[in-house]
Write a protein that holds these residues in place. Structure first.
Motif, PDB file in Angstrom:
ATOM      1  N   SER A 190      46.761 -25.277   8.955  1.00 46.13           N
ATOM      2  CA  SER A 190      45.889 -24.309   8.303  1.00 46.13           C
ATOM      3  C   SER A 190      44.626 -24.057   9.126  1.00 46.13           C
ATOM      4  O   SER A 190      44.233 -22.901   9.339  1.00 46.13           O
ATOM      5  N   VAL A 196      49.248 -21.280   9.466  1.00 44.59           N
ATOM      6  CA  VAL A 196      49.806 -21.093   8.130  1.00 44.59           C
ATOM      7  C   VAL A 196      48.694 -20.803   7.128  1.00 44.59           C
ATOM      8  O   VAL A 196      47.531 -21.130   7.366  1.00 44.59           O
ATOM      9  N   THR A 197      49.086 -20.191   6.036  1.00 40.10           N
ATOM     10  CA  THR A 197      48.259 -20.129   4.834  1.00 40.10           C
ATOM     11  C   THR A 197      49.023 -20.883   3.760  1.00 40.10           C
ATOM     12  O   THR A 197      50.209 -20.631   3.548  1.00 40.10           O
ATOM     13  N   ILE A 198      48.351 -21.819   3.114  1.00 39.81           N
ATOM     14  CA  ILE A 198      48.983 -22.608   2.065  1.00 39.81           C
ATOM     15  C   ILE A 198      48.441 -22.130   0.730  1.00 39.81           C
ATOM     16  O   ILE A 198      47.243 -22.165   0.485  1.00 39.81           O
ATOM     17  N   LEU A 256      56.154 -26.548  -1.154  1.00 41.32           N
ATOM     18  CA  LEU A 256      55.062 -25.763  -0.585  1.00 41.32           C
ATOM     19  C   LEU A 256      55.272 -24.302  -0.913  1.00 41.32           C
ATOM     20  O   LEU A 256      56.403 -23.814  -0.913  1.00 41.32           O
ATOM     21  N   TRP A 276      53.874 -21.242   1.026  1.00 41.93           N
ATOM     22  CA  TRP A 276      53.107 -21.014   2.236  1.00 41.93           C
ATOM     23  C   TRP A 276      53.612 -19.815   3.012  1.00 41.93           C
ATOM     24  O   TRP A 276      54.683 -19.289   2.746  1.00 41.93           O
TER      25      TRP A 276
END
Length: 105
Positions: A44, A49-51, A63, A65
């Motif tokens: 992140s 990535v975006t979680i 997850l 994501w």
């Protein structure tokens, strides 16, 4: 038997699950959860990535994501799995129990 497709594309949001072999409770301890969190934080913080959400259970994780970029040649998902596997292996060599996770693959 239904075959699961684990291929993911960049910039799409996925609900993704990773399970421990034979549903063993590898993820019960604080250290193991920190390994997962550190890996997700790295991905992140580096905008790979975006979680949107996650849950860590004793034998699997979920997850939600979105993967934005590859981490070198591999998808962020591959980096996550590789990093956590190596860290779990180091931990199990230290405390014992690695043989319980051997697979015939």
């Amino acid at each position: 038997m239904q075959v699961r497709n684990s291929f993911t594309h960049l910039n799409k949001i996925y609900f993704w699950t990773a399970t421990i072999n034979n549903w063993q409770h590898l993820l019960s301890g604080k250290v193991e959860k920190e390994i997962i969190l550190n890996s997700l934080k790295f991905l992140s913080d580096n905008n790979l990535v975006t979680i949107y959400g996650f849950v860590i259970m004793p034998n699997h994780i979920h997850l939600i994501w979105q993967q934005h970029e590859k981490n070198g040649k591999e998808m962020a998902k591959g980096s996550f799995l590789k990093f956590t596997a190596h860290e779990f292996k180091k931990r199990l060599l230290l405390i014992g129990g690695l043989e319980n996770y051997k697979v015939d693959a």
